[in-house]
Design a protein around this motif. Sequence first.
Motif, PDB file in Angstrom:
ATOM      1  N   PRO A  42     -11.528 -71.886  72.963  1.00 42.29           N
ATOM      2  CA  PRO A  42     -11.698 -70.713  73.600  1.00 42.29           C
ATOM      3  C   PRO A  42     -10.655 -70.382  74.677  1.00 42.29           C
ATOM      4  O   PRO A  42     -10.121 -71.191  75.543  1.00 42.29           O
ATOM      5  N   ILE A  43      -9.980 -69.266  74.708  1.00 43.81           N
ATOM      6  CA  ILE A  43      -8.699 -68.728  75.511  1.00 43.81           C
ATOM      7  C   ILE A  43      -9.013 -67.652  76.328  1.00 43.81           C
ATOM      8  O   ILE A  43      -9.262 -66.663  75.616  1.00 43.81           O
ATOM      9  N   VAL A  44      -8.755 -67.585  77.406  1.00 45.55           N
ATOM     10  CA  VAL A  44      -9.024 -66.701  78.382  1.00 45.55           C
ATOM     11  C   VAL A  44      -7.789 -65.784  78.436  1.00 45.55           C
ATOM     12  O   VAL A  44      -6.748 -66.304  78.937  1.00 45.55           O
TER      13      VAL A  44
ATOM     14  N   PHE B 213      -6.739 -85.339  64.567  1.00 45.43           N
ATOM     15  CA  PHE B 213      -6.842 -83.867  63.829  1.00 45.43           C
ATOM     16  C   PHE B 213      -8.336 -83.437  63.292  1.00 45.43           C
ATOM     17  O   PHE B 213      -8.969 -84.196  62.959  1.00 45.43           O
ATOM     18  N   PRO B 214      -8.809 -82.161  63.771  1.00 41.59           N
ATOM     19  CA  PRO B 214      -8.121 -81.328  64.504  1.00 41.59           C
ATOM     20  C   PRO B 214      -7.826 -81.572  65.982  1.00 41.59           C
ATOM     21  O   PRO B 214      -8.479 -82.562  66.630  1.00 41.59           O
TER      22      PRO B 214
ATOM     23  N   TRP C 256     -10.453 -78.006  68.973  1.00 44.59           N
ATOM     24  CA  TRP C 256     -10.429 -77.124  67.932  1.00 44.59           C
ATOM     25  C   TRP C 256     -11.575 -77.443  67.011  1.00 44.59           C
ATOM     26  O   TRP C 256     -12.218 -78.426  66.906  1.00 44.59           O
ATOM     27  N   SER C 257     -11.591 -76.724  65.809  1.00 38.46           N
ATOM     28  CA  SER C 257     -12.631 -76.776  64.753  1.00 38.46           C
ATOM     29  C   SER C 257     -12.243 -76.375  63.370  1.00 38.46           C
ATOM     30  O   SER C 257     -11.196 -75.441  63.436  1.00 38.46           O
ATOM     31  N   ILE C 258     -12.816 -76.912  62.579  1.00 41.30           N
ATOM     32  CA  ILE C 258     -12.537 -76.511  60.934  1.00 41.30           C
ATOM     33  C   ILE C 258     -13.844 -75.699  60.701  1.00 41.30           C
ATOM     34  O   ILE C 258     -15.109 -76.646  60.846  1.00 41.30           O
TER      35      ILE C 258
END
Length: 778
Positions: free
Chosen positions: A367-369, A311-312, A316-318
């Motif tokens: 990132p999500i397209v 995790f993450p 992902w990032s915090i």
Amino acid sequence: MKRYFSFAILLALMLSIFSLGYAQVDPVDTFPFVEDFETGQTHNTQVQGWTQILDNGKTKYWTANSTFDNYNRAPRNGSFNAFLEYNSNAWMMRSFILEGGVSYDVEVWARQDRTSGATLAMYYGDDSTIAAMTNTIVAQVNLTNGDYQCYSGRITPAASGTYWIAIHGTATYTPWYISIDDFMVKYSPTEPMFAISPTGYDFGSLLISTTGSQTFTIMNAGVGMLNVTGISPLSDGFFSVTDAPDFPVDVTPEQPVTFNIQYAPTAAGDHSATFTITHAGGTESLIVSGSCYDPVIYDLPWIEEFTDTTFPPSNWSILEGLYDEEGFTTSPSTGRWTRSEFAHISNPSARINIYGTTTKHWLVTPPIVIPATGYQLDFDLALTKWNSTSAVDQDRQQDDKFIVFIADNPEMLGATALKLWDNAGSPNVYNAIATTGEYQVIDLSAHVGTRYIAFYGESTNSTGNNGGDNDLYVDNVRVREIPTAPILAYNPDAINFGIIHANTLTDYIDVNVSNIGSGTLTLDTGDVSLIGPDAVMFSFDPVNLAFNLTTGQSGAIPVRYNPTVAGTHTATLRMVYNGENYDVALSGGAVGENALYESFEDATFPPLGWDADGWDHSTFYSVDGSKCAFKNGSESTQYVLSTPMLAIENDSRLNFWTRCTNSTAYLQVVYSTDRETWTQVGSDFSFAEPNAVNTWYNVDVDLSTLSGNNYYLGFRTGLTGGSYYVDMVVGPDIAAVAPGAPTLVSPRRCSHLCERHSHLHLECSHHRWCAHILQYLL
């Protein structure tokens, strides 16, 4: 003999010199000679094959190392190096057969872990004594922190013979260690010699469409002029040469030249290239490599369920940064967000602890397209008190917020708020977020393109009604097309009711059913049933059925455990929708009505029949309810929290939960007939690795070796510090032990009115399990 040996040691110490030698090692006569400490050494023992002399009354020797990597002690190459500890002054010498009039280059690589306090020098002489080290190879130099540095010098002995070369290290109390590696003696070159640093390079893993660069230095390690004519190719795949000199170029020992190689991948995968450097003496190959990753989510539907223990999750990032509509900045963080069971009762999820004045943390997706309109974000959301399954206090945390954002950059700058939960007028009330979970849907049609989604928790005030300490959970984060029909989703998919007494009832736990599609989802009472061998031990309340759930709506089916016999029980709650089965696994355990069953929830401590011996209540942690038993350990005293007298049978077991704050701590289960003399049963429960501190562990102890007897059982702290916790204790039946003869205290004057054969009727109603009726003849 001992007397003279002791005197010799004392004399050596008085002279501030002590010498340590090993089995005779023949002088080195073949070059180049390399001491990389890889052969003949044992970790954390004095370096073998060299004579060591301690100077100035110090007591620490050069030591071989293959394991330590803290304080800059990792080897430069291979598996071994050598180190010298703080507050030391040590010489390390070795003999070499050198030719008169011939030049030799001597070098060693060294570093320390501070910016001062450590020195290194090299000398040579004709004997293995400090006094003989009259020729300087490298004058005393202050070592630096960071990467290994090469320290070198050239010697030309006047006559052939056996010489001793010495490495001299000193360290004050400022550094922890000096580290050395790759000592070498070689013939000094008589012609130009090509060298390059580094000799190859791995760029590691780079994000797609980013660039990495590495500088290479071409050196003349010999004498005279080295003519370098070129590098080819100038580009190979995703690698290219930049900032190169105009070839051909002459390289002297004093003036190296540099060039760069860039790695700029535009496709994911592993990549490598070979560049050839041509010079007057031939050619040299330079191999570079790297890998590229593309974190962009192209394929939808996509879901993150936080099942990976890392995790993450990957990509992902915090972030940390206070959101402000007028503008804000963020920075990388590791705080507040973590991985935890959803609402502390079921599958893994992401959790943020929202409290205090500095909670301003973002959990950001890859990132999500989003390829077109008609897509949505959906996820599960829950809110509880910190480290609890309980609902939050409705009059607290008035300043807290939870916001879902979307942005076109990973720093979330200029982010758009998709949905806000607060206690300050938002239609989505923060304190009203469901304790056991609710389903959320957000339309993404206005956000076509490559986007980052962030979940943001905030608390900036802890005074008055703003104070609160809560856990917020996010799970099953999904981006997909907006459904065109109803879709049934539910949580949890398993419920373990724990252990209770037979013929008692647990509280209801809700199975939440949601429509995560479109239209209306209908679920009637007849669509829900209990099946399995122990179905009668469970029940559900159809009070909320039938469901007619539109998009995003949820309904609760309350389920509970009501065992009528002792044992382990399982069943399945089955919901049938559109011909498909949706199952929830149910489980629980029941003990007899007189069995030990204690979770320390009563106001008084210790519980009836228990003995505390310094243990007390704690509300800081709990497995069941809001309390547990607690004791600070001691290095000199053990403390025993003991149960009532228990009747041990052949199949008896003791089951409990425990945790501790000290990794060296251990807890013991003990037994006694008098609470004075305790004997251990089973082995220590250790909180050392692979276990961890501050984590609840379930412990089960076999008591069969004690069968046929009545004993007090105890939880005994180890002889260590740390805070010990025990909760949810389940064990054998409490023994029906006759009390001592009663003494009539009052009314004395009426004692003659008591019938000679009257019966005293005693009943304990404090706990169901100790409600024994005992009759004794007066």
